[in-house]
Design an enzyme around this catalytic site. Structure first.
Site, PDB file in Angstrom:
ATOM      1  N   SER A 277      -2.275 -17.256  34.460  1.00  0.00           N
ATOM      2  CA  SER A 277      -3.610 -16.910  33.987  1.00  0.00           C
ATOM      3  C   SER A 277      -4.274 -16.025  35.022  1.00  0.00           C
ATOM      4  O   SER A 277      -4.125 -16.250  36.230  1.00  0.00           O
ATOM      5  CB  SER A 277      -4.439 -18.178  33.765  1.00  0.00           C
ATOM      6  OG  SER A 277      -5.820 -17.869  33.654  1.00  0.00           O
ATOM      7  N   ARG A 316      11.791   6.329 -10.190  1.00  0.00           N
ATOM      8  CA  ARG A 316      11.492   6.577  -8.778  1.00  0.00           C
ATOM      9  C   ARG A 316      10.007   6.327  -8.570  1.00  0.00           C
ATOM     10  O   ARG A 316       9.179   6.868  -9.312  1.00  0.00           O
ATOM     11  CB  ARG A 316      11.838   8.026  -8.368  1.00  0.00           C
ATOM     12  CG  ARG A 316      13.311   8.403  -8.520  1.00  0.00           C
ATOM     13  CD  ARG A 316      14.166   7.925  -7.365  1.00  0.00           C
ATOM     14  NE  ARG A 316      13.779   8.557  -6.117  1.00  0.00           N
ATOM     15  CZ  ARG A 316      14.110   9.820  -5.792  1.00  0.00           C
ATOM     16  NH1 ARG A 316      14.790  10.578  -6.629  1.00  0.00           N
ATOM     17  NH2 ARG A 316      13.729  10.314  -4.632  1.00  0.00           N
TER      18      ARG A 316
END
Length: 456
Positions: A277, A316
């Site tokens: 930390s 498509r």
């Protein structure tokens, strides 16, 4: 600039492996596209449709010879990368071969089949990591087959179990997903060669034969009909990856809790500088579990978007296919990072059997209420035994005394149990031993899954 954490030089190494990033790199895509075009040329040459010299000429072109920035600018104009790619390859071919290049194929054929080749490599990486994770978890489960540990329900202590049982549950959950990998591969690793509307009409009656020959050249399955708008294989792959990450997240969720200060029964393997930390020098944050859980937070949404892309209009689609490009590689990237961290956990998790044992006493014996009730029920009846233990548990909470002390003062309970049977009711080992055969069964199933993975 990057728009994805997976591609970021700064945070990308946290979330995805270098190997998986290479599989889906631009150069790898170009290499796959060249491989597809060469296979097409070779298949067509056998039927006399193109010159035999075309395939070797394509294979002589390396993906590193292309200017990615130039192709990218041209893609922005064309709408797909295949068009500038085809033009760039044609400029590199001898003039007499250039007209035969890309014969019969369409944009989506080349990109989809190239993607499938990339997926084959990606699956291999996933399978190798899965095997390593399962092997390490199996060893851990066997080692702690009879290590007493608290079993928890709704995050509250419920009954004794073993740490090996907990690990075996993690491993079995991952293995049941891994067992589906061969079918997932089979459904998606297939050639796409169908031409503009799926009929490969430019090759006339030769279309199916050429498609099958290209599949054989590339080591892929043939498709019975065009899958330009049949995207179940792609969506199924996404679903499988999301479920796999979810199975890994089950393990990560438990480990975060086990590593918490109040529980302290296990810890992630520690490396200097990992999990620290910037404000609190004492912290060792669960980095591996965090990476897995971050992937789990994102993966279901990515998979859901691929489900939405299945609604492809006619032969498509406009947009639905393009949307896949954002999603499937990212899911593989997240899976690679999650698997790498799962392997780190499986290989190096640090159990604390002493803390597990001390936590068995954290509720002052309430953990054994069910065992006591079972012994009393033979004489008092199930309902009466349950009520007696419920009242005794309330006394434990109110007075801070142990359940054993309170029961020792209950004449009715002692008349049934006696001192020896009372002591036996507070022994965790019968519950631990009851978990052991389940561990063995899970390990046997995991072994079968690993064998199947290695054969696939």
């Amino acid at each position: 600039m990057t728009f994805s954490a997976l591609d970021s030089e700064l945070v990308g190494p946290l979330f995805a492996t270098a190997g998986m990033r290479e599989v889906f790199s631009d150069r790898a895509r170009l290499a796959a596209m060249l491989r597809v075009e060469a296979a097409l040329a070779r298949a067509e040459a056998r039927l006399g449709l193109v010159p035999e010299a075309l395939a070797p000429a394509i294979e002589a072109i390396g993906p590193e010879s292309f200017d990615l920035a130039e192709l990218g600018e041209a893609t922005a104009l064309a709408g797909v990368p295949t068009i500038p790619f085809v033009g760039a390859v044609r400029r590199r071919l001898p003039k007499e071969l250039e007209p035969a290049f890309h014969k019969g194929a369409t944009t989506q054929d080349i990109l989809d089949t190239a993607l499938v080749l990339q997926l084959a490599r990606a699956f291999d990486l996933v399978a190798a990591e899965l095997d390593a994770v399962l092997a390490a978890l199996a060893r851990l489960a066997a080692e702690h087959r009879e290590t007493p540990c608290v079993g928890r329900s709704y995050r509250q202590q419920a009954q004794p179990t073993s740490f090996g049982f907990k690990v075996a549950v993690w491993a079995a959950g991952i293995a049941e997903v891994a067992a589906e990998l061969p079918d997932v591969r089979r459904r998606v690793l297939r050639v796409s060669l169908s031409g503009p509307v799926g009929t490969l009409s430019a090759l006339k009656e030769n279309g199916p034969d050429v498609s099958d020959a290209v599949a054989a050249e590339l080591g892929l399955a043939s498709a019975p009909i065009a899958w330009h708008t049949r995207r179940a294989g792609i969506a199924g792959t996404a679903a499988w990856l999301a479920i796999l990450i979810g199975a890994l997240a089950k393990m990560a969720t438990d480990i975060v809790d086990l590593a918490s200060t109040e529980v302290g029964e296990a810890a992630e393997p520690h490396l200097p500088g990992r999990g620290g930390s910037s404000a609190m020098p004492h912290k060792r944050n669960p980095v591996s579990a965090t990476v897995i859980l971050s992937a789990h937070g994102a993966a279901p949404g990515f998979a859901a978007m691929l489900f939405a892309a299945m609604a492809s209009e006619h032969e498509r689609p406009a947009g639905a296919w393009h949307a896949e490009w954002h999603l499937l590689p990212s899911l593989f990237g997240m899976a690679s990072g999650a698997l790498a961290e799962a392997r780190r956990l499986a290989d190096g998790i640090v159990p604390d059997p002493g803390r597990m044992l001390s936590n068995l006493d954290a509720t002052r014996g309430l953990l054994f209420a069910d065992a006591v009730a079972a012994k009393l029920s033979a004489k008092l009846g199930g309902g009466a035994a349950h009520d007696k233990l419920e009242r005794a548990a309330a006394q434990v909470r109110e007075t801070g005394r142990s359940l054993r002390e309170i029961l020792a003062e209950d004449a009715e309970a002692m008349a049934v149990l006696g001192p020896e049977r009372l002591d036996a009711a507070f022994d965790p080992m019968p519950s631990v031993r009851a978990a052991a055969p389940w561990v063995d069964r899970a390990l046997a199933e995991i072994s079968k899954t690993r064998e199947a993975l290695q054969r696939a």
